[in-house]
Design an enzyme around this catalytic site. Structure first.
Site, mmCIF file in Angstrom:
data_model
loop_
_atom_site.group_PDB
_atom_site.id
_atom_site.type_symbol
_atom_site.label_atom_id
_atom_site.label_comp_id
_atom_site.label_asym_id
_atom_site.label_seq_id
_atom_site.Cartn_x
_atom_site.Cartn_y
_atom_site.Cartn_z
ATOM 1 N N CYS A 52 -45.226 25.106 39.932
ATOM 2 C CA CYS A 52 -44.830 25.491 38.574
ATOM 3 C C CYS A 52 -43.445 24.921 38.280
ATOM 4 O O CYS A 52 -42.516 25.127 39.065
ATOM 5 C CB CYS A 52 -44.815 27.012 38.469
ATOM 6 N N CYS A 55 -40.896 28.124 37.844
ATOM 7 C CA CYS A 55 -40.405 28.989 38.927
ATOM 8 C C CYS A 55 -40.617 28.419 40.324
ATOM 9 O O CYS A 55 -40.192 29.027 41.303
ATOM 10 C CB CYS A 55 -41.045 30.372 38.836
ATOM 11 N N CYS A 100 -48.953 30.568 35.121
ATOM 12 C CA CYS A 100 -48.408 30.823 36.453
ATOM 13 C C CYS A 100 -48.398 32.322 36.715
ATOM 14 O O CYS A 100 -47.896 33.097 35.905
ATOM 15 C CB CYS A 100 -46.997 30.247 36.534
ATOM 16 N N CYS A 103 -44.360 33.561 36.988
ATOM 17 C CA CYS A 103 -43.419 33.596 35.852
ATOM 18 C C CYS A 103 -44.121 33.688 34.503
ATOM 19 O O CYS A 103 -43.447 33.794 33.473
ATOM 20 C CB CYS A 103 -42.486 32.389 35.883
ATOM 21 N N CYS A 123 -57.398 22.060 33.297
ATOM 22 C CA CYS A 123 -56.809 20.999 32.480
ATOM 23 C C CYS A 123 -55.344 21.360 32.255
ATOM 24 O O CYS A 123 -55.029 22.236 31.450
ATOM 25 C CB CYS A 123 -57.583 20.939 31.168
HETATM 26 FE FE FE Z 1 -44.053 29.878 37.430
#
Ligand code: FE
Length: 134
Positions: A52, A55, A100, A103, A123
């Site tokens: 991510c 984070c 995510c 976060c 995607c």
């Molecule tokens: Fe994240």
């Protein structure tokens, strides 16, 4: 991702704006979509991990990446306990939004036209991912 939902990593809007690039902020925090074909991760074929960009939580590995020819980096499965999903009814469509787990940052959508073994196509917006080669 709603404003009232709680996540392990929580920051104010001002903090996210400060930390993220404009493109990252637009996608991760405002559920934006990058232009198709834009991401340098589309032709990325090296072994490694996709985390991510908000984070740093590892989300996907190169083992599940494939060429969907959609214009966005695509995977047939995320890592365990990496992402969450919500129903997205914007733009006159019903889609499954992917974010995510840690976060809450928006990553993209998941569709059911992916390859075996899952039949899923995650995607993803490349700008929301940080790739680290092995
Ligand atoms: Fe994240």
């Amino acid at each position: 991702m709603s404003d009232t939902e709680t996540f392990e990593v929580m920051k104010s809007d001002a903090e996210w704006r400060e930390q993220l690039s404009q493109g990252q902020y637009h996608v991760l925090r405002k559920r934006g979509t990058e232009s198709p074909g834009w991401s340098p991760l589309n032709p990325e074929h090296r072994d490694g991990t996709y985390a991510c960009a908000g984070c740093g939580l590892p989300l996907f590995t190169s083992d599940t990446k494939y060429d969907s020819h959609s214009g966005w980096p695509s995977f047939f499965a995320p890592l365990d306990d990496a992402v969450g999903t919500t129903t997205d009814t914007t733009h006159g469509m019903t889609r499954t939004e992917v974010h995510c787990r840690r976060c809450g940052g928006h990553l993209g959508h998941v569709f059911t036209d992916g390859p075996k073994p899952t039949g899923l196509r995650y995607c993803m917006n490349g700008v929301a991912l940080a790739f680290t080669p092995k």
